[in-house]
Design a protein around this motif. Sequence first.
Motif, PDB file in Angstrom:
ATOM      1  N   VAL A  76      66.947  90.840  51.728  1.00 11.68           N
ATOM      2  CA  VAL A  76      65.576  91.347  51.804  1.00 11.68           C
ATOM      3  C   VAL A  76      65.036  91.452  50.375  1.00 11.68           C
ATOM      4  O   VAL A  76      65.161  92.488  49.724  1.00 11.68           O
ATOM      5  CB  VAL A  76      65.513  92.717  52.507  1.00 11.68           C
ATOM      6  N   PRO A  77      64.436  90.388  49.862  1.00  5.74           N
ATOM      7  CA  PRO A  77      63.953  90.415  48.470  1.00  5.74           C
ATOM      8  C   PRO A  77      62.748  91.316  48.265  1.00  5.74           C
ATOM      9  O   PRO A  77      62.559  91.864  47.177  1.00  5.74           O
ATOM     10  CB  PRO A  77      63.606  88.950  48.191  1.00  5.74           C
ATOM     11  N   HIS A  78      61.912  91.491  49.301  1.00  3.89           N
ATOM     12  CA  HIS A  78      60.710  92.315  49.150  1.00  3.89           C
ATOM     13  C   HIS A  78      60.567  93.318  50.293  1.00  3.89           C
ATOM     14  O   HIS A  78      60.600  94.514  50.068  1.00  3.89           O
ATOM     15  CB  HIS A  78      59.465  91.432  49.042  1.00  3.89           C
ATOM     16  N   TYR A  79      60.384  92.856  51.516  1.00  5.82           N
ATOM     17  CA  TYR A  79      60.301  93.788  52.633  1.00  5.82           C
ATOM     18  C   TYR A  79      60.650  93.079  53.947  1.00  5.82           C
ATOM     19  O   TYR A  79      60.430  91.880  54.116  1.00  5.82           O
ATOM     20  CB  TYR A  79      58.908  94.432  52.736  1.00  5.82           C
ATOM     21  N   ALA A  80      61.230  93.866  54.862  1.00  8.40           N
ATOM     22  CA  ALA A  80      61.495  93.422  56.233  1.00  8.40           C
ATOM     23  C   ALA A  80      61.267  94.639  57.111  1.00  8.40           C
ATOM     24  O   ALA A  80      62.157  95.458  57.310  1.00  8.40           O
ATOM     25  CB  ALA A  80      62.920  92.893  56.385  1.00  8.40           C
ATOM     26  N   MET A  81      60.059  94.777  57.625  1.00  9.78           N
ATOM     27  CA  MET A  81      59.661  95.965  58.351  1.00  9.78           C
ATOM     28  C   MET A  81      59.821  95.776  59.857  1.00  9.78           C
ATOM     29  O   MET A  81      59.873  94.651  60.362  1.00  9.78           O
ATOM     30  CB  MET A  81      58.200  96.310  58.037  1.00  9.78           C
ATOM     31  N   ILE A 138      73.511  94.109  54.346  1.00  9.00           N
ATOM     32  CA  ILE A 138      72.116  93.925  53.966  1.00  9.00           C
ATOM     33  C   ILE A 138      72.046  93.975  52.448  1.00  9.00           C
ATOM     34  O   ILE A 138      72.540  94.925  51.828  1.00  9.00           O
ATOM     35  CB  ILE A 138      71.219  95.022  54.564  1.00  9.00           C
ATOM     36  N   VAL A 139      71.457  92.949  51.838  1.00  8.95           N
ATOM     37  CA  VAL A 139      71.299  92.905  50.384  1.00  8.95           C
ATOM     38  C   VAL A 139      69.825  93.120  50.067  1.00  8.95           C
ATOM     39  O   VAL A 139      68.958  92.388  50.563  1.00  8.95           O
ATOM     40  CB  VAL A 139      71.790  91.566  49.805  1.00  8.95           C
ATOM     41  N   MET A 140      69.550  94.145  49.242  1.00 13.82           N
ATOM     42  CA  MET A 140      68.181  94.490  48.903  1.00 13.82           C
ATOM     43  C   MET A 140      68.016  94.525  47.387  1.00 13.82           C
ATOM     44  O   MET A 140      68.982  94.764  46.662  1.00 13.82           O
ATOM     45  CB  MET A 140      67.812  95.863  49.480  1.00 13.82           C
TER      46      MET A 140
END
Length: 285
Positions: A118-123, A136-138
């Motif tokens: 998730v480089p920016h957002y996953a809503m 999960i990699v953020m």
Amino acid sequence: MNVGDLFWLFLIFGALQPAISQKLLEAARQRLIAALEAKRQSRVILLVHRQETMSWFGFPVMRYIDLEDSEEIIRAIHLTGPSIPLDLVLHTPGGLALAAAQIARAIRSRKSPVTVFVPHYAMSGGTLIALAADQIVMCEHSVLGPVDPQLGEWPAASVLKVLERKPASEIEDRTWILADQASKAISQVKELVREILHSHYPEDTVKEIADRLTEGYWTHDYPITYQKAKELGLRVSNEMPNEVLQLMALYPQPVRRHSGVEYLPFPYEKPAGRSAHSPGSIETA
């Protein structure tokens, strides 16, 4: 060659230039995806939703997770051998619950490791998909979001609170019907979250995460940061591969007439001391 010929060449080039640029961009994406797959020895799948601009009227249209997305991702998963790790890059505001649930269950059933980036957002539905992964990699500032159901414009949890705060005689039939649907929706989503988390986490952690994400503890757009995700007990990492960020740069937002963001597009990594006009350095006082 006269002026008329030059005019027609200009028109032809102007008509073909967007298509040529798009093909070059797609080729660059494919090369970077192949490089990332070779590095990680995995299948890489991207689910990227950008705001798009309609060609005739010029107003923005947001893209969401839909059934076409779920069909494409499940097809890619079926084309991947059971022993090959799966890497899914998510950049989405969410979308159709059915499509997100299908993708999450397909990921959940994989025997090989699944990593979601998730480089920016996953809503919303994007978070539901991320929960099904082994890890999960953020980035430090990327976010997930709650998965509490929404009934049109109303949060399901908020509809149920009406029953607690008003006498039954003052509640309209329509509200009772909405409350019935809200109760079922929360129960169904909570059961789904527990299902996809079951094999990755202890039972008490599964219950805590499911309750927090589905019962309206936060507003639907609440940003769950990397640190907050760790506090929830999710398996998160902040070791984001640089290739993933480079891939996101190859999904440019449609050009607006006036951008509110501007900077010199160079990496600034060198220590101070060089000229401020030299890309790659920043001179400080």
